[in-house]
Design an enzyme around this catalytic site. Structure first.
Site, mmCIF file in Angstrom:
data_model
loop_
_atom_site.group_PDB
_atom_site.id
_atom_site.type_symbol
_atom_site.label_atom_id
_atom_site.label_comp_id
_atom_site.label_asym_id
_atom_site.label_seq_id
_atom_site.Cartn_x
_atom_site.Cartn_y
_atom_site.Cartn_z
ATOM 1 N N LYS A 43 0.846 -1.207 0.000
ATOM 2 C CA LYS A 43 0.000 0.000 0.000
ATOM 3 C C LYS A 43 0.875 1.249 0.000
ATOM 4 O O LYS A 43 2.081 1.165 0.280
ATOM 5 C CB LYS A 43 -0.915 -0.026 1.231
ATOM 6 C CG LYS A 43 -0.171 0.042 2.559
ATOM 7 C CD LYS A 43 -1.096 -0.270 3.739
ATOM 8 C CE LYS A 43 -0.313 -0.214 5.049
ATOM 9 N NZ LYS A 43 -1.125 -0.712 6.181
ATOM 10 N N ARG A 142 -10.658 -0.368 14.106
ATOM 11 C CA ARG A 142 -10.843 0.319 12.822
ATOM 12 C C ARG A 142 -11.984 -0.295 12.027
ATOM 13 O O ARG A 142 -12.844 0.403 11.507
ATOM 14 C CB ARG A 142 -9.565 0.257 11.970
ATOM 15 C CG ARG A 142 -8.406 1.032 12.545
ATOM 16 C CD ARG A 142 -7.326 1.313 11.514
ATOM 17 N NE ARG A 142 -6.763 0.117 10.896
ATOM 18 C CZ ARG A 142 -5.573 0.082 10.317
ATOM 19 N NH1 ARG A 142 -4.814 1.174 10.287
ATOM 20 N NH2 ARG A 142 -5.126 -1.021 9.767
ATOM 21 N N TYR A 271 15.679 31.303 4.876
ATOM 22 C CA TYR A 271 14.599 32.115 5.464
ATOM 23 C C TYR A 271 14.807 32.312 6.957
ATOM 24 O O TYR A 271 15.178 31.377 7.666
ATOM 25 C CB TYR A 271 13.245 31.428 5.261
ATOM 26 C CG TYR A 271 12.817 31.341 3.822
ATOM 27 C CD1 TYR A 271 12.637 32.487 3.054
ATOM 28 C CD2 TYR A 271 12.590 30.100 3.234
ATOM 29 C CE1 TYR A 271 12.232 32.395 1.735
ATOM 30 C CE2 TYR A 271 12.186 30.008 1.908
ATOM 31 C CZ TYR A 271 12.012 31.156 1.170
ATOM 32 O OH TYR A 271 11.607 31.062 -0.134
ATOM 33 N N MET A 318 11.398 24.796 0.370
ATOM 34 C CA MET A 318 10.556 23.889 -0.412
ATOM 35 C C MET A 318 11.378 23.026 -1.370
ATOM 36 O O MET A 318 11.104 21.849 -1.543
ATOM 37 C CB MET A 318 9.518 24.706 -1.197
ATOM 38 C CG MET A 318 8.418 23.858 -1.811
ATOM 39 S SD MET A 318 7.199 24.841 -2.706
ATOM 40 C CE MET A 318 6.357 25.691 -1.397
#
Ligand SMILES: *Cc1c(COP(=O)(O)O)cnc(C)c1O
Length: 375
Positions: A43, A142, A271, A318
């Site tokens: 998955k 779940r 930054y 980023m």
């Protein structure tokens, strides 16, 4: 190694993935747990490693059972893997309105309620067939049957409905990688009691996730394990529980030095200008950032250059990070962010611990912008 038609590879940051190591780990965990059958959990794009290549590598060594979470993940395997004779279980809760899509692609959903089976049966036409697995909620909270009676009702419904077929029953452990095994033992006992009473043969049971297969498989009465983490070579119980067998490392995260310059005393980086040089300091810029999954909180983390440790300085941005250097290195020098370089190593577990999370979250956060390069 760089393919000039692959634009992804024109920015030199990548995940190197060793498929032979995954094959090794699959065999090793089966042997360790004494298992005859492996349901490989692929998955979330095989925990970020690439579901299609991982499935093909495991198929090559005889694995025929795979598990994913969503219908889309199942369809990807069914349509993109070269082979056809393998099973795909959907572990998550599925919306019953998609039952015909699942039947058409031979996806096997895990089912937790009788209402779901009733609705599925109502939607399927004669001639169609949906193979399902039954989930038993023994303590994960779940999905799944909450009693022997619920399980019996679901099993009976499948057996008397021509458009439904049964291929397995399972439960999922909440604490398999915990030292305290009281809760685990209670889950095993519930499952054994309910499933035995309903009369489902042991060959259809599967319980063990990685933690269970690693540390507690002796308590489980079936030869099938259903594991993800261990295939990818990491320890779900780190740092508390050491691995009881040797697993091979599968994944490395690498980048190239893109630019080199020397900061002068008083000059800052990135930054917020949170890092300021106090002496002349060589630094390099790497083309990787939080959009790739190199999380913003990894500022201060170690990286490996030419077999020794350097450090990420200033804020992770980023698309780029800045690291310290002991001297200027050529543009294009390989930097290891996860993996081995000479005698030094940064493991996924080290990385996750620094990020204050677990390896699963790190691996599934690597972005699509990072090419996966297979070896
Ligand atoms: C994710 C998942 C697994 C695999 O867990 P690992 O700890 O990675 O082995 C097994 N079973 C179910 C139901 C899951 O959701």
């Amino acid at each position: 190694m760089i393919d000039k038609n692959n634009f992804l590879q024109m920015r030199p940051s990548w995940l190197a993935i060793d498929l032979a190591a995954i094959q090794h780990n699959a065999k090793a965990i089966m042997q360790h747990a004494g298992a005859q059958r492996l349901i490989a959990v692929v998955k979330a794009d095989a925990y970020g490693h690439g579901a299609v290549p991982v499935t093909e590598a495991l198929y090559e060594i005889g694995v025929r059972d795979f598990a994913v979470a969503t219908i889309a993940e199942g369809i990807t395997l069914r349509t993109q893997v070269m082979h056809d004779d393998f099973n795909i279980v959907l572990l998550g809760v599925q919306d019953v309105q998609h039952v015909r899509v699942m039947a058409a692609h031979r996806l096997t959903p895990a089912v937790g309620t009788l209402a779901w089976l009733d609705e599925a049966a109502a939607q399927l036409d004669a001639g169609e067939q949906l193979v399902v697995q039954l989930a038993v909620d023994t303590g994960m909270g779940r999905m799944g049957a909450h009693s022997e009676a619920e399980l019996q009702a679901m099993y009976d419904k499948i057996l008397k409905t021509d458009t439904l077929a049964f291929s397995g029953v399972f439960t999922h452990f909440a604490t398999a990688d915990d030292r305290n095994q009281a809760y685990y033992a209670q889950q095993v006992a519930r499952f054994n009691a309910w499933v035995t009473a309903v009369g489902i043969p042991k060959s259809d049971w599967h319980l063990a996730n990685s933690g269970s297969a690693l540390w507690h498989h002796d308590q489980i009465e079936t030869g099938t394990i259903r594991v993800g983490s261990v295939l990818y070579g990491y320890n779900p119980g780190a740092p508390e529980l050491p691995l009881p067998l040797a697993l091979k490392n599968v994944l490395s995260l690498k980048s190239h030095i893109g630019a080199v310059h020397q900061l002068q005393p008083g000059e800052s980086v990135s930054y917020g200008a949170t890092y300021t040089a106090t002496t002349p300091q060589w630094v390099a810029t790497l083309p990787i950032g939080y959009a790739d999954g190199y999380l913003r909180r990894m500022g201060g983390m170690s990286v490996l250059v030419a077999g020794h440790e350097e450090q990420v300085i200033g804020r992770v941005t980023m698309d780029q990070i800045v690291i310290t250097l002991d001297r200027p290195y050529p543009i294009g020098t390989v930097v290891t962010l996860i993996g081995q370089d000479g005698d030094c190593e940064i493991t996924v577990e080290d990385f996750a611990q620094y990020a204050n999370t677990i390896p699963h979250e790190i691996l599934t956060t690597f972005g699509p912008r990072l090419p996966r390069i297979y070896q």
